[in-house]
Design an enzyme around this catalytic site. Sequence first.
Site, PDB file in Angstrom:
ATOM      1  N   HIS A  98      48.092  89.961  33.743  1.00 36.22           N
ATOM      2  CA  HIS A  98      49.179  89.575  34.659  1.00 36.22           C
ATOM      3  C   HIS A  98      49.809  90.846  35.214  1.00 36.22           C
ATOM      4  O   HIS A  98      49.931  91.844  34.520  1.00 36.22           O
ATOM      5  CB  HIS A  98      50.248  88.751  33.916  1.00 36.22           C
ATOM      6  CG  HIS A  98      51.105  87.966  34.858  1.00 36.22           C
ATOM      7  ND1 HIS A  98      52.197  88.502  35.487  1.00 36.22           N
ATOM      8  CD2 HIS A  98      50.976  86.696  35.309  1.00 36.22           C
ATOM      9  CE1 HIS A  98      52.726  87.586  36.277  1.00 36.22           C
ATOM     10  NE2 HIS A  98      52.018  86.479  36.189  1.00 36.22           N
ATOM     11  N   ASP A 142      47.292  80.370  33.473  1.00 36.99           N
ATOM     12  CA  ASP A 142      46.083  79.618  33.859  1.00 36.99           C
ATOM     13  C   ASP A 142      45.081  79.421  32.734  1.00 36.99           C
ATOM     14  O   ASP A 142      44.103  78.682  32.907  1.00 36.99           O
ATOM     15  CB  ASP A 142      45.385  80.355  35.014  1.00 36.99           C
ATOM     16  CG  ASP A 142      46.236  80.292  36.266  1.00 36.99           C
ATOM     17  OD1 ASP A 142      46.552  81.360  36.827  1.00 36.99           O
ATOM     18  OD2 ASP A 142      46.622  79.177  36.644  1.00 36.99           O
TER      19      ASP A 142
HETATM   20  C1  SDX Z   1      48.690  83.952  38.460  1.00 40.53           C
HETATM   21  O1  SDX Z   1      52.133  87.164  40.006  1.00 40.53           O
HETATM   22  C2  SDX Z   1      52.304  86.023  39.424  1.00 40.53           C
HETATM   23  O2  SDX Z   1      53.353  85.702  38.908  1.00 40.53           O
HETATM   24  C3  SDX Z   1      51.080  85.101  39.422  1.00 40.53           C
HETATM   25  C4  SDX Z   1      51.200  83.835  38.592  1.00 40.53           C
HETATM   26  C5  SDX Z   1      52.232  82.895  39.164  1.00 40.53           C
HETATM   27  O3  SDX Z   1      52.823  82.122  38.393  1.00 40.53           O
HETATM   28  O4  SDX Z   1      52.370  82.875  40.417  1.00 40.53           O
HETATM   29  O5  SDX Z   1      51.568  84.164  37.259  1.00 40.53           O
HETATM   30  C6  SDX Z   1      49.881  83.057  38.560  1.00 40.53           C
HETATM   31  O6  SDX Z   1      48.150  84.358  39.463  1.00 40.53           O
HETATM   32  C7  SDX Z   1      48.243  84.394  37.089  1.00 40.53           C
HETATM   33  C8  SDX Z   1      47.000  85.356  37.142  1.00 40.53           C
HETATM   34  C9  SDX Z   1      45.759  84.483  37.270  1.00 40.53           C
HETATM   35  N1  SDX Z   1      44.553  85.354  37.503  1.00 40.53           N
HETATM   36  C10 SDX Z   1      43.612  85.512  36.561  1.00 40.53           C
HETATM   37  O7  SDX Z   1      43.659  85.058  35.427  1.00 40.53           O
HETATM   38  C11 SDX Z   1      42.399  86.334  37.029  1.00 40.53           C
HETATM   39  C12 SDX Z   1      42.022  87.361  35.976  1.00 40.53           C
HETATM   40  N2  SDX Z   1      43.099  88.369  35.900  1.00 40.53           N
HETATM   41  C13 SDX Z   1      42.978  89.550  36.676  1.00 40.53           C
HETATM   42  O8  SDX Z   1      42.347  89.459  37.886  1.00 40.53           O
HETATM   43  C14 SDX Z   1      44.179  90.485  36.569  1.00 40.53           C
HETATM   44  O9  SDX Z   1      44.561  90.510  35.265  1.00 40.53           O
HETATM   45  C15 SDX Z   1      45.374  90.247  37.452  1.00 40.53           C
HETATM   46  C16 SDX Z   1      45.037  90.403  38.887  1.00 40.53           C
HETATM   47  C17 SDX Z   1      45.965  88.891  37.198  1.00 40.53           C
HETATM   48  C18 SDX Z   1      46.403  91.288  37.092  1.00 40.53           C
HETATM   49  O10 SDX Z   1      45.798  92.545  37.175  1.00 40.53           O
HETATM   50  P1  SDX Z   1      46.505  93.718  36.318  1.00 40.53           P
HETATM   51  O11 SDX Z   1      46.637  93.242  34.925  1.00 40.53           O
HETATM   52  O12 SDX Z   1      47.735  94.159  37.049  1.00 40.53           O
HETATM   53  O13 SDX Z   1      45.562  94.891  36.211  1.00 40.53           O
HETATM   54  P2  SDX Z   1      44.483  95.510  37.175  1.00 40.53           P
HETATM   55  O14 SDX Z   1      43.837  94.458  38.036  1.00 40.53           O
HETATM   56  O15 SDX Z   1      45.104  96.688  37.846  1.00 40.53           O
HETATM   57  O16 SDX Z   1      43.435  95.971  36.059  1.00 40.53           O
HETATM   58  C19 SDX Z   1      43.844  96.936  35.037  1.00 40.53           C
HETATM   59  C20 SDX Z   1      42.674  97.028  34.081  1.00 40.53           C
HETATM   60  C21 SDX Z   1      41.339  97.244  34.810  1.00 40.53           C
HETATM   61  O17 SDX Z   1      40.473  97.910  33.904  1.00 40.53           O
HETATM   62  P3  SDX Z   1      40.314  99.554  34.110  1.00 40.53           P
HETATM   63  O18 SDX Z   1      39.854  99.748  35.539  1.00 40.53           O
HETATM   64  O19 SDX Z   1      41.688 100.118  33.825  1.00 40.53           O
HETATM   65  O20 SDX Z   1      39.269  99.935  33.082  1.00 40.53           O
HETATM   66  O21 SDX Z   1      42.548  95.794  33.354  1.00 40.53           O
HETATM   67  C22 SDX Z   1      41.276  95.220  33.649  1.00 40.53           C
HETATM   68  C23 SDX Z   1      40.825  95.823  34.971  1.00 40.53           C
HETATM   69  O22 SDX Z   1      39.411  95.774  35.070  1.00 40.53           O
HETATM   70  N3  SDX Z   1      41.497  93.772  33.755  1.00 40.53           N
HETATM   71  C24 SDX Z   1      40.695  92.868  33.218  1.00 40.53           C
HETATM   72  C25 SDX Z   1      41.291  91.626  33.512  1.00 40.53           C
HETATM   73  N4  SDX Z   1      42.417  91.831  34.220  1.00 40.53           N
HETATM   74  C26 SDX Z   1      42.547  93.166  34.368  1.00 40.53           C
HETATM   75  N5  SDX Z   1      39.531  92.968  32.526  1.00 40.53           N
HETATM   76  C27 SDX Z   1      38.961  91.809  32.120  1.00 40.53           C
HETATM   77  N6  SDX Z   1      39.480  90.568  32.362  1.00 40.53           N
HETATM   78  C28 SDX Z   1      40.639  90.446  33.059  1.00 40.53           C
HETATM   79  N7  SDX Z   1      41.131  89.250  33.292  1.00 40.53           N
END
Ligand code: SDX
Length: 390
Positions: A271, A328
């Site tokens: 998140h 989710d």
């Molecule tokens: C919602 O904003 C809100 O409030 C949204 C929401 C709402 O109520 O409106 O809460 C609803 O959208 C919840 C999120 C739903 N999405 C998912 O579950 C999709 C999977 N999650 C990711 O895509 C991701 O975690 C995000 C986009 C939700 C958040 O990204 P982050 O945590 O800010 O981090 P990032 O994308 O900058 O990644 C940081 C690191 C990376 O690894 P490195 O490059 O540092 O090695 O964390 C890794 C990413 O690859 N990473 C994950 C991951 N999420 C981040 N690795 C594996 N699985 C994941 N889910």
Amino acid sequence: TTGNTTLDPGYTNTASCVSKITFIDGDKGILRYRGYPIEQLAEHATFGEVAYLLIYGELPTEQEMSTFQDKVLGAAMLDERMRDLFRCFPRKSHPMSVLASGVNALAAFNSGHLSVTDEEQIETATIRLLGQFPTLAAYAYKSSLGEPFLYPKKNMGYVANFLRLSFGSPLEEYELDEAVARAFDTLFVLHADHEQNCSTSTVRLVGSAEANIYASVAAGVNALSGPLHGGANQAVLEMLGQIRDQGLDAKSFVSKVKDKESGVKLMGFGHRVYKNFDPRAVIIKKHADEILTSTGKDNALLEIAKDLEEIALNDEYFKERKLYPNVDFYTGLIYEAMGFPSSYFTALFALGRLPGWIAQWREQMAEPGRKIGRPRQVYIGETERDYPVK
Ligand code: SDX
């Protein structure tokens, strides 16, 4: 602290807006709607009360709630010609595409109150959008099945009406399962608003150009459909199904996720704001256990989800990246247990988020000296160069 916050004049360069609606502390896992903790609202409030609270700023009295509910349910019927709109879509259309088109079309069918300044018109649009959105969502589902549409009924509750329009048929009256209706009510409360997430910021940005509420919310529906945002609940169920169907175990799937090349994400984890836990996920997980047990549904996917969570929460890769289950991760399991196909889950998220979008749009419209949102950029392209005149 709120109320007496003196904003640094430069705040416009850091925060996208100032709001009184929802407060989140990502490190402490705190979520409050108008100051009320989400845990208390999920336990004691109905979705109708929370919608009223978000939009008008205070919890309704019994009389206010009854008047509000009557008005919203009295506005639930669509213009008869809108029913034809659904017949144009192929049955395999994604419900979010149909829903976004339907919400946008409401501007055409409700052209008498598109003002962004006239209080009366804004109130009429608020009530009609709250009333007609569930009807649109249910019709999007029915048209994907090729089944006839029912008409909403004023003497049923908001969630009960939506479930009846989604699952009812002219052949037989829909038998409402009170436990299912109550679970939906709680799930919608948990989804009702979430500060400046991607779709809500979209609603505010579009509204800041003085676009009407239907156009702004339709933009929010489209933003929510992305798998990294609201589309994640559908992606989680597909991920759990793949693990089961490919005979993978949770451990080998987690290794795949950690192997960066695969590009595989643990959907429903991570998140932008919550870096310790998502308070909504904690509540939803409890409900998932109760509902899946009571419906006797296939618990295999729930067990896979629990294994994934257990492994990830104890794995350095996830801990150092502060990745925890978000809203989710478990919702899809509940929606499926209640009879909805995974393609429909994000439309259910949108139904829950609607009051938040409306409240945030109204707040944007009321902003003194409302200005069009105009994010700046960091330019990293070519420096000035001349056209090669021959
Ligand atoms: C919602 O904003 C809100 O409030 C949204 C929401 C709402 O109520 O409106 O809460 C609803 O959208 C919840 C999120 C739903 N999405 C998912 O579950 C999709 C999977 N999650 C990711 O895509 C991701 O975690 C995000 C986009 C939700 C958040 O990204 P982050 O945590 O800010 O981090 P990032 O994308 O900058 O990644 C940081 C690191 C990376 O690894 P490195 O490059 O540092 O090695 O964390 C890794 C990413 O690859 N990473 C994950 C991951 N999420 C981040 N690795 C594996 N699985 C994941 N889910």
